[in-house]
Scaffold this active site. Sequence first.
Site, PDB file in Angstrom:
ATOM      1  N   ARG A  38       0.830  -1.213   0.000  1.00  0.00           N
ATOM      2  CA  ARG A  38       0.000   0.000   0.000  1.00  0.00           C
ATOM      3  C   ARG A  38       0.864   1.262   0.000  1.00  0.00           C
ATOM      4  O   ARG A  38       0.467   2.287  -0.550  1.00  0.00           O
ATOM      5  CB  ARG A  38      -0.930   0.006   1.211  1.00  0.00           C
ATOM      6  CG  ARG A  38      -2.083  -0.930   1.006  1.00  0.00           C
ATOM      7  CD  ARG A  38      -3.138  -0.750   2.041  1.00  0.00           C
ATOM      8  NE  ARG A  38      -4.260  -1.615   1.708  1.00  0.00           N
ATOM      9  CZ  ARG A  38      -5.280  -1.848   2.511  1.00  0.00           C
ATOM     10  NH1 ARG A  38      -5.346  -1.292   3.692  1.00  0.00           N
ATOM     11  NH2 ARG A  38      -6.244  -2.638   2.120  1.00  0.00           N
ATOM     12  N   LYS A 199     -16.830 -10.372   5.702  1.00  0.00           N
ATOM     13  CA  LYS A 199     -17.732  -9.221   5.883  1.00  0.00           C
ATOM     14  C   LYS A 199     -19.046  -9.450   5.158  1.00  0.00           C
ATOM     15  O   LYS A 199     -19.335  -8.812   4.145  1.00  0.00           O
ATOM     16  CB  LYS A 199     -17.054  -7.967   5.348  1.00  0.00           C
ATOM     17  CG  LYS A 199     -15.873  -7.527   6.191  1.00  0.00           C
ATOM     18  CD  LYS A 199     -15.245  -6.315   5.547  1.00  0.00           C
ATOM     19  CE  LYS A 199     -13.838  -6.087   6.029  1.00  0.00           C
ATOM     20  NZ  LYS A 199     -13.045  -5.313   5.065  1.00  0.00           N
ATOM     21  N   GLY A 352      -8.442  -6.476   0.979  1.00  0.00           N
ATOM     22  CA  GLY A 352      -7.189  -6.488   1.725  1.00  0.00           C
ATOM     23  C   GLY A 352      -6.608  -7.885   1.888  1.00  0.00           C
ATOM     24  O   GLY A 352      -5.457  -8.143   1.519  1.00  0.00           O
ATOM     25  N   GLY A 375     -13.982  -2.881   0.024  1.00  0.00           N
ATOM     26  CA  GLY A 375     -15.330  -2.313  -0.045  1.00  0.00           C
ATOM     27  C   GLY A 375     -15.472  -1.311  -1.172  1.00  0.00           C
ATOM     28  O   GLY A 375     -16.487  -1.291  -1.868  1.00  0.00           O
TER      29      GLY A 375
HETATM   30  P1  ADP Z   1     -10.988  -9.017   2.025  1.00  0.00           P
HETATM   31  O1  ADP Z   1     -10.091  -8.342   3.020  1.00  0.00           O
HETATM   32  O2  ADP Z   1     -10.218  -9.721   0.953  1.00  0.00           O
HETATM   33  O3  ADP Z   1     -12.044  -8.085   1.492  1.00  0.00           O
HETATM   34  P2  ADP Z   1     -12.667  -9.963   4.131  1.00  0.00           P
HETATM   35  O4  ADP Z   1     -12.124  -8.851   4.943  1.00  0.00           O
HETATM   36  O5  ADP Z   1     -14.108  -9.936   3.796  1.00  0.00           O
HETATM   37  O6  ADP Z   1     -11.811 -10.144   2.799  1.00  0.00           O
HETATM   38  O7  ADP Z   1     -12.452 -11.344   4.868  1.00  0.00           O
HETATM   39  C1  ADP Z   1     -11.186 -11.857   5.164  1.00  0.00           C
HETATM   40  C2  ADP Z   1     -11.295 -12.770   6.322  1.00  0.00           C
HETATM   41  O8  ADP Z   1     -12.304 -13.755   6.126  1.00  0.00           O
HETATM   42  C3  ADP Z   1     -10.034 -13.554   6.608  1.00  0.00           C
HETATM   43  O9  ADP Z   1      -9.468 -13.083   7.801  1.00  0.00           O
HETATM   44  C4  ADP Z   1     -10.508 -14.999   6.746  1.00  0.00           C
HETATM   45  O10 ADP Z   1      -9.940 -15.673   7.844  1.00  0.00           O
HETATM   46  C5  ADP Z   1     -11.998 -14.847   6.933  1.00  0.00           C
HETATM   47  N1  ADP Z   1     -12.743 -16.046   6.533  1.00  0.00           N
HETATM   48  C6  ADP Z   1     -12.750 -16.656   5.337  1.00  0.00           C
HETATM   49  N2  ADP Z   1     -13.515 -17.752   5.363  1.00  0.00           N
HETATM   50  C7  ADP Z   1     -14.033 -17.849   6.607  1.00  0.00           C
HETATM   51  C8  ADP Z   1     -14.899 -18.776   7.272  1.00  0.00           C
HETATM   52  N3  ADP Z   1     -15.398 -19.838   6.625  1.00  0.00           N
HETATM   53  N4  ADP Z   1     -15.189 -18.543   8.559  1.00  0.00           N
HETATM   54  C9  ADP Z   1     -14.695 -17.477   9.207  1.00  0.00           C
HETATM   55  N5  ADP Z   1     -13.871 -16.563   8.645  1.00  0.00           N
HETATM   56  C10 ADP Z   1     -13.546 -16.752   7.369  1.00  0.00           C
HETATM   57 MG    MG Z   2     -10.493  -7.458   4.906  1.00  0.00          MG
END
Ligand code: ADP
Ligand code: MG
Length: 396
Positions: A38, A199, A352, A375
């Site tokens: 970043r 999320k 992220g 987001g």
């Molecule tokens: P990004 O940052 O790529 O947008 P998110 O912030 O939505 O993704 O989610 C990332 C998190 O989701 C990771 O920390 C991961 O551990 C969690 N995660 C993925 N699958 C599961 C699951 N089945 N149960 C709980 N947490 C999960």
């Molecule tokens: Mg995230």
Amino acid sequence: MNKMTVRDIDVAGKKVLVRVDFNVPVDLKTGEITDDSRIRASLPTIKYLLERKASIILMSHFGRPKGKVVNDMRLAPVAKRLSQILKQPVKTTDDCIGPEVEKAVKALKPGDVLLLENLRFHAEEEAGDAGFAKALASLGDIYVNDAFGTSHRAHASISGIARYLPAVAGFLLEKEINTLGSLIEKPAHPFTALFGGAKVSDKVAVLKNIMKKVDCLLIGGGMAATFLKAQSYNVGTSLVETESVETAAGLLKEAKKSGVRILLPVDAVVADELNSESKAEVVAIDKIPPMKMIADIGPKTVALFSQELKRSKTVFWNGPMGVHEIPQFAKGTHALAKLIAGLKATTVVGGGSTAEVIDSMGLTDKVTFVSTGGGASLEFLGGDELPGVTALRDKK
Ligand code: ADP
Ligand code: MG
């Protein structure tokens, strides 16, 4: 993009306030920055301004201090890393507004770089407070937004400040908008979107818009449990947001009507708890034990999703397929990351955690584009206006 950029304004010798996203991941034990992409992503804008002898005042948030000073969330380590990369000192301040900051800004010479303290030490930042925005604006002559990842928020340093200064886009913001824009304007079909992550409520809302653009939606990660629940599967102790179940059910119905295919996991890796000691077990999706939770997609789901991805001409991926931080639950995420990186298609990755996975596997150069926004990229792809972009000056 129809917004002015740093190229369209005279920055020479000016004090330029640049909103960046330096919310980098750090090792909780050592405080070390584990991934500086970043910081590096903001270099084109910073270097451009340095070449034109502007004085640069950088602003960023870091972590979630919720309006209070939290010493572990100070930006000094980020300033140190940036100064190593730029090979020049990066000054810091103990706050982002106030007399001490004004003094530091006054002392800036052309070509100097100053990083203000964490904006979110003030609750006014996230509240979008006008007085706070004005105080920030008073520090510079020009405002540049290069924080794409926060541009979906109407925060003081994102949209508020643009009311008081000539406001233009930085190169990172421009690249994000142009790349993501071409993805929704004229994507090559089949267009497949792969979603995962944790999320749920944030993401389920934007899926509705994205559905209008894609041919196929693949859903894994923590999100999948909500969709499975909406189809009356037992998901054991998996995290499910009750309010989102209805939204998910609605989406599934709408998809059927509009001919968009939504594929959910057919098997899962389950465990008692989500920690590194937990034993992983693969079960069919209709056989999730009542006291276990979904931690990853299973091998049959990896095969099913792979088949879909392989025939796609455009792929957008957001959100890991499982709890990838724990090795026994990382297989689904790693398998699909590898597959996507090997595709002869336009492949765009956002989020992220997802970007971190791609980076840690050394695959960043093997995909078309890694968005620095989670987001923000979802909202943009869903067709929403981003307050941080709307606030910038239109191109003449
Ligand atoms: P990004 O940052 O790529 O947008 P998110 O912030 O939505 O993704 O989610 C990332 C998190 O989701 C990771 O920390 C991961 O551990 C969690 N995660 C993925 N699958 C599961 C699951 N089945 N149960 C709980 N947490 C999960
Ligand atoms: Mg995230």
